[in-house]
Design a protein around this motif. Structure first.
Motif, PDB file in Angstrom:
ATOM      1  N   ALA A 100       0.813  -1.221   0.000  1.00  0.00           N
ATOM      2  CA  ALA A 100       0.000   0.000   0.000  1.00  0.00           C
ATOM      3  C   ALA A 100       0.838   1.259   0.000  1.00  0.00           C
ATOM      4  O   ALA A 100       0.414   2.295  -0.547  1.00  0.00           O
ATOM      5  CB  ALA A 100      -0.918  -0.002   1.220  1.00  0.00           C
ATOM      6  N   ALA A 101       2.018   1.218   0.635  1.00  0.00           N
ATOM      7  CA  ALA A 101       2.851   2.419   0.718  1.00  0.00           C
ATOM      8  C   ALA A 101       4.292   2.016   0.953  1.00  0.00           C
ATOM      9  O   ALA A 101       4.575   0.965   1.543  1.00  0.00           O
ATOM     10  CB  ALA A 101       2.370   3.336   1.845  1.00  0.00           C
ATOM     11  N   VAL A 102       5.205   2.866   0.465  1.00  0.00           N
ATOM     12  CA  VAL A 102       6.639   2.622   0.629  1.00  0.00           C
ATOM     13  C   VAL A 102       7.271   3.884   1.202  1.00  0.00           C
ATOM     14  O   VAL A 102       7.083   4.988   0.667  1.00  0.00           O
ATOM     15  CB  VAL A 102       7.312   2.260  -0.710  1.00  0.00           C
ATOM     16  CG1 VAL A 102       8.808   2.028  -0.515  1.00  0.00           C
ATOM     17  CG2 VAL A 102       6.652   1.032  -1.324  1.00  0.00           C
ATOM     18  N   LEU A 103       8.022   3.753   2.287  1.00  0.00           N
ATOM     19  CA  LEU A 103       8.704   4.882   2.908  1.00  0.00           C
ATOM     20  C   LEU A 103      10.071   5.084   2.265  1.00  0.00           C
ATOM     21  O   LEU A 103      10.662   4.138   1.711  1.00  0.00           O
ATOM     22  CB  LEU A 103       8.862   4.649   4.407  1.00  0.00           C
ATOM     23  CG  LEU A 103       7.561   4.457   5.205  1.00  0.00           C
ATOM     24  CD1 LEU A 103       7.871   4.323   6.698  1.00  0.00           C
ATOM     25  CD2 LEU A 103       6.595   5.617   4.968  1.00  0.00           C
ATOM     26  N   PRO A 104      10.598   6.317   2.320  1.00  0.00           N
ATOM     27  CA  PRO A 104      11.915   6.579   1.729  1.00  0.00           C
ATOM     28  C   PRO A 104      13.003   5.722   2.368  1.00  0.00           C
ATOM     29  O   PRO A 104      12.924   5.357   3.548  1.00  0.00           O
ATOM     30  CB  PRO A 104      12.143   8.063   2.030  1.00  0.00           C
ATOM     31  CG  PRO A 104      10.770   8.625   2.231  1.00  0.00           C
ATOM     32  CD  PRO A 104       9.974   7.532   2.864  1.00  0.00           C
ATOM     33  N   ALA A 105      14.027   5.404   1.592  1.00  0.00           N
ATOM     34  CA  ALA A 105      15.137   4.593   2.093  1.00  0.00           C
ATOM     35  C   ALA A 105      15.933   5.362   3.130  1.00  0.00           C
ATOM     36  O   ALA A 105      16.110   6.586   3.031  1.00  0.00           O
ATOM     37  CB  ALA A 105      16.041   4.178   0.925  1.00  0.00           C
ATOM     38  N   GLN A 106      16.408   4.629   4.138  1.00  0.00           N
ATOM     39  CA  GLN A 106      17.250   5.205   5.183  1.00  0.00           C
ATOM     40  C   GLN A 106      18.610   4.526   5.132  1.00  0.00           C
ATOM     41  O   GLN A 106      18.699   3.292   5.227  1.00  0.00           O
ATOM     42  CB  GLN A 106      16.621   5.004   6.568  1.00  0.00           C
ATOM     43  CG  GLN A 106      15.306   5.727   6.769  1.00  0.00           C
ATOM     44  CD  GLN A 106      14.708   5.421   8.140  1.00  0.00           C
ATOM     45  OE1 GLN A 106      14.455   4.267   8.471  1.00  0.00           O
ATOM     46  NE2 GLN A 106      14.489   6.460   8.924  1.00  0.00           N
ATOM     47  N   SER A 107      19.665   5.325   5.010  1.00  0.00           N
ATOM     48  CA  SER A 107      21.010   4.764   4.965  1.00  0.00           C
ATOM     49  C   SER A 107      21.440   4.329   6.356  1.00  0.00           C
ATOM     50  O   SER A 107      21.008   4.901   7.373  1.00  0.00           O
ATOM     51  CB  SER A 107      21.998   5.797   4.415  1.00  0.00           C
ATOM     52  OG  SER A 107      21.654   6.155   3.091  1.00  0.00           O
ATOM     53  N   ALA A 108      22.296   3.333   6.418  1.00  0.00           N
ATOM     54  CA  ALA A 108      22.774   2.817   7.692  1.00  0.00           C
ATOM     55  C   ALA A 108      23.584   3.884   8.422  1.00  0.00           C
ATOM     56  O   ALA A 108      24.390   4.612   7.823  1.00  0.00           O
ATOM     57  CB  ALA A 108      23.633   1.577   7.476  1.00  0.00           C
ATOM     58  N   ALA A 109      23.359   3.986   9.728  1.00  0.00           N
ATOM     59  CA  ALA A 109      24.030   5.005  10.532  1.00  0.00           C
ATOM     60  C   ALA A 109      25.520   4.740  10.669  1.00  0.00           C
ATOM     61  O   ALA A 109      26.298   5.667  10.962  1.00  0.00           O
ATOM     62  CB  ALA A 109      23.383   5.096  11.906  1.00  0.00           C
ATOM     63  N   ASP A 110      25.947   3.503  10.501  1.00  0.00           N
ATOM     64  CA  ASP A 110      27.366   3.184  10.679  1.00  0.00           C
ATOM     65  C   ASP A 110      28.188   3.419   9.413  1.00  0.00           C
ATOM     66  O   ASP A 110      29.379   3.111   9.361  1.00  0.00           O
ATOM     67  CB  ASP A 110      27.527   1.730  11.138  1.00  0.00           C
ATOM     68  CG  ASP A 110      26.990   0.724  10.119  1.00  0.00           C
ATOM     69  OD1 ASP A 110      26.490   1.164   9.063  1.00  0.00           O
ATOM     70  OD2 ASP A 110      27.057  -0.491  10.381  1.00  0.00           O
ATOM     71  N   GLY A 111      27.557   3.974   8.390  1.00  0.00           N
ATOM     72  CA  GLY A 111      28.281   4.299   7.176  1.00  0.00           C
ATOM     73  C   GLY A 111      28.462   3.142   6.216  1.00  0.00           C
ATOM     74  O   GLY A 111      29.136   3.293   5.183  1.00  0.00           O
ATOM     75  N   SER A 112      27.879   1.981   6.518  1.00  0.00           N
ATOM     76  CA  SER A 112      27.996   0.838   5.617  1.00  0.00           C
ATOM     77  C   SER A 112      27.135   1.067   4.371  1.00  0.00           C
ATOM     78  O   SER A 112      26.370   2.029   4.283  1.00  0.00           O
ATOM     79  CB  SER A 112      27.571  -0.448   6.328  1.00  0.00           C
ATOM     80  OG  SER A 112      26.213  -0.375   6.708  1.00  0.00           O
ATOM     81  N   HIS A 113      27.242   0.182   3.425  1.00  0.00           N
ATOM     82  CA  HIS A 113      26.583   0.376   2.138  1.00  0.00           C
ATOM     83  C   HIS A 113      25.168  -0.212   2.100  1.00  0.00           C
ATOM     84  O   HIS A 113      24.644  -0.516   1.036  1.00  0.00           O
ATOM     85  CB  HIS A 113      27.424  -0.251   1.016  1.00  0.00           C
ATOM     86  CG  HIS A 113      27.554  -1.733   1.112  1.00  0.00           C
ATOM     87  ND1 HIS A 113      28.379  -2.357   2.020  1.00  0.00           N
ATOM     88  CD2 HIS A 113      26.937  -2.738   0.412  1.00  0.00           C
ATOM     89  CE1 HIS A 113      28.283  -3.666   1.873  1.00  0.00           C
ATOM     90  NE2 HIS A 113      27.413  -3.927   0.906  1.00  0.00           N
ATOM     91  N   TRP A 114      24.555  -0.347   3.275  1.00  0.00           N
ATOM     92  CA  TRP A 114      23.203  -0.904   3.336  1.00  0.00           C
ATOM     93  C   TRP A 114      22.182   0.191   3.625  1.00  0.00           C
ATOM     94  O   TRP A 114      22.475   1.166   4.317  1.00  0.00           O
ATOM     95  CB  TRP A 114      23.101  -1.981   4.419  1.00  0.00           C
ATOM     96  CG  TRP A 114      23.920  -3.200   4.120  1.00  0.00           C
ATOM     97  CD1 TRP A 114      25.144  -3.500   4.626  1.00  0.00           C
ATOM     98  CD2 TRP A 114      23.569  -4.262   3.248  1.00  0.00           C
ATOM     99  NE1 TRP A 114      25.602  -4.693   4.130  1.00  0.00           N
ATOM    100  CE2 TRP A 114      24.645  -5.198   3.278  1.00  0.00           C
ATOM    101  CE3 TRP A 114      22.468  -4.543   2.440  1.00  0.00           C
ATOM    102  CZ2 TRP A 114      24.636  -6.362   2.530  1.00  0.00           C
ATOM    103  CZ3 TRP A 114      22.456  -5.714   1.703  1.00  0.00           C
ATOM    104  CH2 TRP A 114      23.526  -6.608   1.753  1.00  0.00           C
ATOM    105  N   SER A 115      20.982   0.004   3.114  1.00  0.00           N
ATOM    106  CA  SER A 115      19.868   0.921   3.383  1.00  0.00           C
ATOM    107  C   SER A 115      18.637   0.122   3.796  1.00  0.00           C
ATOM    108  O   SER A 115      18.477  -1.047   3.421  1.00  0.00           O
ATOM    109  CB  SER A 115      19.538   1.763   2.137  1.00  0.00           C
ATOM    110  OG  SER A 115      20.604   2.639   1.828  1.00  0.00           O
ATOM    111  N   LEU A 116      17.767   0.790   4.546  1.00  0.00           N
ATOM    112  CA  LEU A 116      16.531   0.165   5.022  1.00  0.00           C
ATOM    113  C   LEU A 116      15.337   0.859   4.377  1.00  0.00           C
ATOM    114  O   LEU A 116      15.236   2.090   4.410  1.00  0.00           O
ATOM    115  CB  LEU A 116      16.423   0.268   6.548  1.00  0.00           C
ATOM    116  CG  LEU A 116      15.080  -0.168   7.161  1.00  0.00           C
ATOM    117  CD1 LEU A 116      14.883  -1.671   7.005  1.00  0.00           C
ATOM    118  CD2 LEU A 116      15.008   0.224   8.648  1.00  0.00           C
ATOM    119  N   ILE A 117      14.458   0.068   3.810  1.00  0.00           N
ATOM    120  CA  ILE A 117      13.206   0.579   3.247  1.00  0.00           C
ATOM    121  C   ILE A 117      12.052  -0.123   3.961  1.00  0.00           C
ATOM    122  O   ILE A 117      12.042  -1.350   4.071  1.00  0.00           O
ATOM    123  CB  ILE A 117      13.107   0.316   1.737  1.00  0.00           C
ATOM    124  CG1 ILE A 117      14.300   0.943   1.004  1.00  0.00           C
ATOM    125  CG2 ILE A 117      11.800   0.855   1.187  1.00  0.00           C
ATOM    126  CD1 ILE A 117      14.334   0.616  -0.479  1.00  0.00           C
TER     127      ILE A 117
END
Length: 353
Positions: free
Chosen positions: A97-114
């Motif tokens: 139904a909805a997708v939130l903007p991606a959040q980059s990892a706080a530790d500076g790694s190359h992963w993001s959370l959606i």
């Protein structure tokens, strides 16, 4: 010690008329077991929590304000370089139904959370298909998780391991009875009757908790399924309890058969000496388990009713009717053992004469 006259008389009656009592017992158990063929399982929904509890009220308020899937947000971890592509796939996917903007990892790694909100309640069966499609269509390194997905994965793991668990329990039960009784036929009959009682208990569970029969009297809203942890947990518990009553009866029958070599004495004396113990022990356990039916949350209510029904059926229909009737029908064959097996098994005797 003198045996109770009622159970002594009952043993003699069963010996004279095994089919008159054994066949109806089988028919009742089979009739109760048939519904298990349509048993469905899933992880518990919010309906297991009483409507007056604040957790359920808050859950429903979140759904009213944000949408049905809000309490079960999906969490997708993806490489930052693929975050935009992942978000586009999520936005176009059915069931989202909805997708939130991606959040980059706080530790500076190359992963993001959606985070993505499903269009259905977290306990809705269609969410499984949505997650399956996402795992197939999202970039290969993307991981789909969240509380709702954790429940789905746990349910799948339970389903995958259930046949192995059941097989191990049945095999161990047969081996232990074989070692104790030194007779393959009666060991197999003991396991099969345990399995029949278990199936009947699950059939009753389906009628009550999936189909909702008696739900008004018991004070709960049926979910349309049995909780996903139920089959493995209840099977292990029911089989363990059933083995107790099996050992009570058959060890006594084995003792009398060793003393006399007479299958009639073995069966009737076993009932006369262990029937009261089985009756009293089962009565206490049924009363204790059924008190859980008074609980407001659904899981303990399920546990009490399923286990109480299983003990009731196993003790009174299996151990006090069907298994003695099978001892009567099989006669000496129940206690026969091939010579090679007797050499392999350890020597165990119940009589001390």
């Amino acid at each position: 010690m003198s045996s109770p006259p009622r159970f002594d008389a009952w043993g003699e009656r069963l010996w004279r008329h095994p089919l008159r009592y054994g066949v109806p017992a089988v028919l009742v158990l089979v009739a109760l077991a048939v519904p298990v063929l349509g048993l469905k399982t899933a992880m518990p929904s919010i309906t297991v929590v009483p409507a007056a509890d604040s957790s359920r009220q808050g859950y429903e308020m979140v759904q009213q304000a944000l949408g049905k899937g809000a309490p079960g947000m999906l969490q997708i971890v993806t490489p930052t370089a693929q975050a935009q592509a992942t978000a586009r796939t999520l936005a176009s996917a059915d069931g989202i139904a909805a997708v939130l903007p991606a959040q980059s990892a706080a530790d500076g790694s190359h992963w993001s959370l959606i985070q993505a909100m499903p269009s259905v309640d977290p306990s809705d069966g269609s969410l499984r298909n949505t997650v399956k499609i996402l795992r197939a269509e999202l970039p290969s390194q993307a991981l789909v998780g969240g509380a709702a997905v954790e429940n789905l994965d746990l349910k799948q793991a339970l389903d995958d391991k259930a046949p192995l668990v059941i097989g191990v329990i049945l095999t161990l039960g047969f081996v232990l009875l074989l070692i104790a009784l030194q007779a393959p036929l009666i060991a197999a009959l003991g396991v099969l009757t345990n399995l029949l009682a278990t199936a009947a208990a699950f059939g009753v569970a389906r009628l009550i908790f999936q189909d909702g029969h008696g739900s008004g009297l018991l004070g709960f809203d049926p979910q349309g399924f049995l909780d996903g942890w139920g089959p493995v947990f209840f099977f292990a518990m029911i089989f363990a309890i059933a083995m107790d009553y099996t050992v009570f009866l058959l060890s006594s029958a084995k003792e009398h058969f060793e003393r006399t070599g007479d299958p009639r004495t073995a069966m009737t004396s076993a009932l006369a000496h262990s029937g009261r113990v089985i009756f009293a022990a089962a009565g206490v356990m049924v009363a204790v388990f059924f008190t859980f039916a008074l609980a407001k949350p659904l899981p303990p209510k399920e546990m009490g009713i399923v286990l109480g029904t299983a003990v009731l059926l196993d003790a009174f229909l299996i151990r006090l009717v069907l298994l003695p009737a099978l001892l009567r029908v099989t006669g000496r064959a129940a206690w026969w053992s091939p010579a090679w097996l007797r050499k392999v098994l350890p020597t165990i005797r119940f009589s001390h004469d």
